[in-house]
Write a protein that holds these residues in place. Structure first.
Motif, short mmCIF file in Angstrom:
data_model
loop_
_atom_site.label_atom_id
_atom_site.label_comp_id
_atom_site.label_asym_id
_atom_site.label_seq_id
_atom_site.Cartn_x
_atom_site.Cartn_y
_atom_site.Cartn_z
N HIS A 289 65.10 67.34 86.55
CA HIS A 289 66.03 66.22 86.73
C HIS A 289 66.79 66.90 87.97
O HIS A 289 67.41 67.96 87.85
CB HIS A 289 66.69 66.15 85.41
CG HIS A 289 68.17 65.26 85.39
ND1 HIS A 289 67.90 64.32 86.09
CD2 HIS A 289 69.30 65.69 85.14
CE1 HIS A 289 69.16 63.67 85.95
NE2 HIS A 289 70.09 64.45 85.48
N CYS A 290 67.06 66.00 88.86
CA CYS A 290 68.05 66.45 90.08
C CYS A 290 69.24 65.38 90.05
O CYS A 290 69.03 64.45 91.05
CB CYS A 290 67.08 66.48 91.33
SG CYS A 290 65.80 67.45 91.17
N LEU A 316 66.30 71.48 85.29
CA LEU A 316 67.23 71.08 86.12
C LEU A 316 66.87 71.34 87.57
O LEU A 316 66.47 72.52 87.64
CB LEU A 316 68.72 71.61 85.62
CG LEU A 316 69.92 70.72 86.18
CD1 LEU A 316 69.82 69.47 85.73
CD2 LEU A 316 70.92 71.56 85.53
N GLU A 332 74.89 71.54 88.53
CA GLU A 332 74.40 70.39 88.17
C GLU A 332 74.25 70.33 86.70
O GLU A 332 74.02 69.19 86.11
CB GLU A 332 72.87 70.61 88.63
CG GLU A 332 72.65 70.47 90.24
CD GLU A 332 72.99 68.96 90.69
OE1 GLU A 332 74.20 68.93 91.07
OE2 GLU A 332 72.24 68.04 90.74
N ALA A 336 74.83 66.60 85.44
CA ALA A 336 73.66 66.06 84.54
C ALA A 336 74.56 65.61 83.29
O ALA A 336 74.15 64.37 82.73
CB ALA A 336 72.60 67.05 84.11
N ALA A 354 72.80 71.20 78.22
CA ALA A 354 72.58 71.21 79.86
C ALA A 354 72.22 72.73 80.05
O ALA A 354 71.49 72.80 81.04
CB ALA A 354 74.24 70.68 80.28
N ALA A 358 68.69 73.66 82.11
CA ALA A 358 69.02 74.44 83.12
C ALA A 358 68.37 75.79 83.31
O ALA A 358 67.91 76.69 84.05
CB ALA A 358 70.30 74.81 83.56
#
Ligand SMILES: [Zn+2]
Length: 453
Positions: A289-290, A316, A332, A336, A354, A358
Motif C-alpha cells: 500500500h502506497c 506499506l 506513511e 494510511a 498502521a 509498516a
C-alpha cells in the motif's frame, strides 16, 4: 560477540506484548531478549548500553514498494494522471545510466533509513542499453547505506507498437529479460538466514508487459525459489486497458495466469472488486500500500481495511520519489490512517494496525516474517528507537504519537545489530553527502535527457 542492550524504552513488539518500560538485548545480528523492566545481567564481552528513556522501540520499518532511480526525476508532471505522468517520464528515464542510479539509490536509501526503514525492496524495470550495470549500482548503494535489500529485477517488453503504454525504445525483448533476470538471481540472491540481499522477479505492470513475459517470469521465479512482484489495479485506466485487451479485471487477469499466490506481492491494488479482495486473501497474495503516491497521482484509495479484514497480507511502501516526492516511510503510517478513515470512517485503521502493516505486514509481503517485522528473541536485530520525549511527549501513547504525529527524531536505527542511524543522523555515509549524490543524479539525468525533454 558484540552485544547491544536497550533499556527504559516503551517497547512495541508488534507480534505480541508492549512493554511501557522494557528492554531489548541484541547479540550479534539477532535479538536474544525482549521484555519488561531492566535487561537480564550480561555475561562477559563488549556491551553497548543505550538508555531508551523517552523513546519508543519498534521493529525497523519495511518498505514494500519503491523505485529508487526516481529520486533523480522528482517534481515532474506534477498534475498528471498515472498514464500522463508515465508517458512524460519514460523520456528522461530512457537516458539514465548507472551513475544516475547509484546517486539516486544512495539518497533514496539514506532517506528511508532516516525515517526508520531497515529493509527496503526496490522495483527497477527500465534498463536502457549500453548505460552500465544499473542493478549492480543500486545493490552497491544499499550495501553502503547498510539497509537490508530486496531489489526486484523489473522489466517491460510491450511497447506502443504492441499495444502497450511505454515507447518502444524503453522496452527489452523477452529473451534478454529472462536471461538478465536469471543472471541477477544467480549473482546476487542470498537465500540464507539473516540475508541482507534477496532478489525478486518483477515485470512492470499489465499494461507494459506481454502475457508471455508474465508467464515466463513466474516460471523462472518459482524455479529459482524467489518472489514475484508487479504493479496491479493502480488506476481505473488500467482496468479499462485490461478489460479491453483481455476481457478481465487486472486481478482476474493475473489470477488466470498463475500470478496470485503466497510468493507474490503486488503494489497498490487500489481498484479491487469484492471478488478480487477475496481472491487476494485466499491465495495469500500480498499488497504493498502506497498511500501518498496514490493520492499524488489521484489514483484513489486502496481498500486496505477490507484486505486486512479478509486476512490478506498488506505492507506499506513509499513508491518512487517521482510520484511521492521526499515521502518519509514513517509518515506513511499517518497517511494510511487518514486516507482509510477519510473514506471508510474513524475505525477503518488504528495506530497499531498502521504500525503492523509498516513492519510485520511488509515482512509478510517479502516472505520474511520469521526473521523481521517484529521484536522477539531469535528475530534479526532490526530496531528503530524513536525519540518521543520532545513535542511528542504531549501525547501519552507513544505508538499514537508515532502514527498520528510527524516523524519523530530517530535516536537509533539498528540493522542486524549494526548502527545505521544515531542521534537522528545517518551513521554509515555522511548524511549531507548522501543528499548531494541524489541532487547530482538529478542534474545528471536532466543533462542526459535535454534532447528528449
Ligand atoms: Zn510503483
Amino acid at each position: 560477540m558484540r552485544r547491544v542492550v536497550i533499556e527504559n524504552a516503551h517497547v512495541a513488539t508488534v507480534s505480541g506484548e508492549e512493554y511501557p518500560d522494557g528492554h531489548i538485548v541484541v547479540d550479534g545480528d539477532r535479538i536474544t531478549a525482549v521484555g519488561p523492566g531492566p535487561a537480564p545481567e550480561a555475561g562477559a564481552g563488549e556491551t553497548e548500553r543505550i538508555d531508551g528513556t523517552g523513546c519508543l522501540a519498534t521493529p525497523g520499518l519495511v518498505n514494500s514498494h519503491h523505485h529508487l532511480y526516481q529520486w533523480a526525476s522528482q517534481g515532474m508532471a506534477v498534475d498528471g494522471t498515472l498514464f500522463e505522468w508515465l508517458t512524460t517520464l519514460y523520456k528522461p528515464w530512457s537516458k539514465m545510466d548507472a551513475e544516475v542510479v547509484a546517486g539516486a539509490a544512495t539518497a533514496g536509501l539514506a532517506w528511508l533509513a532516516k525515517s526508520g526503514c531497515t529493509t527496503s525492496t526496490d522495483h527497477h524495470y527500465l534498463f536502457p542499453k549500453g548505460r552500465g550495470d544499473l542493478f549492480a549500482a543500486e545493490i552497491e548503494a544499499a550495501r553502503e547505506i547498510g539497509l537490508r535489500f530486496h531489489p526486484a529485477r523489473g522489466s517491460m517488453d510491450r511497447g506502443e507498437s504492441q499495444g502497450g503504454l511505454p515507447p518502444d525504445e524503453v522496452v527489452e525483448d523477452l529473451d534478454t529479460i529472462l536471461a538478465e533476470t536469471e543472471a541477477a538471481i544467480d549473482r546476487y540472491h542470498d537465500p540464507s538466514p539473516g540475508s541482507m540481499l534477496r532478489v525478486a522477479v518483477a515485470p512492470c505492470s499489465p499494461f507494459s508487459v506481454t502475457r508471455d513475459l508474465l508467464v515466463e517470469s513466474a516460471r523462472l521465479a518459482r524455479g529459482k525459489g524467489v518472489r514475484l512482484h508487479t504493479h496491479l489495479a493502480e488506476t481505473l485506466d488500467e482496468e479499462e486497458h485490461t478489460r479491453e485487451q483481455f476481457g478481465m479485471t487486472p486481478t482476474e487477469y493475473m489470477d488466470s495466469i498463475g500470478w496470485l499466490g503466497p510468493d507474490v506481492w503486488l503494489a497498490h491494488c487500489v481498484h479491487l472488486h469484492d471478488t478480487d479482495v477475496k481472491r487476494l486473501a485466499e491465495t495469500r497474495t500480498g499488497t504493498a500500500h502506497c498511500p501518498s503516491s496514490n493520492a499524488r497521482l489521484g489514483a484513489g484509495i486502496a481498500r486496505v481495511s477490507h484486505l486486512l479484514e479478509a486476512g490478506a497480507a498488506v505492507g506499506l511502501g513509499v513508491d518512487g520519489a517521482a510520484s511521492a516526492e521526499l515521502v518519509p516511510l514513517a509518515g506513511e503510517l499517518r497517511q494510511a490512517i487518514y486516507m482509510q478513515r477519510a473514506r471508510y470512517g474513524p475505525t477503518a485503521l488504528s495506530a497499531r494496525q498502521a504500525l503492523e502493516i509498516a513492519t510485520l505486514g511488509g515482512a509478510r509481503c517479502l516472505g520474511r516474517e520469521d526473521e523481521i517485522g517484529s521484536l522477539a528473541p531469535g528475530m534479526l536485530a532490526d530496531v528503530a528507537l524513536w525519540r518521543v520525549d520532545g513535542f511528542q511527549a504531549a501525547v501519552d501513547d507513544p505508538v499514537v504519537a508515532l502514527a498520528f504525529g510527524p516523524v519523530p527524531p530517530l535516536e537509533r536505527l539498528l540493522v542486524g545489530g549494526r548502527t545505521v542511524v544515531a542521534g537522528d543522523t545517518l551513521a554509515t555515509v555522511p548524511q549531507d553527502e548522501a543528499g548531494r549524490r541524489g541532487a547530482d543524479a538529478h542534474r545528471r539525468l536532466m543533462r542526459l535527457a535535454e534532447e528528449v525533454l
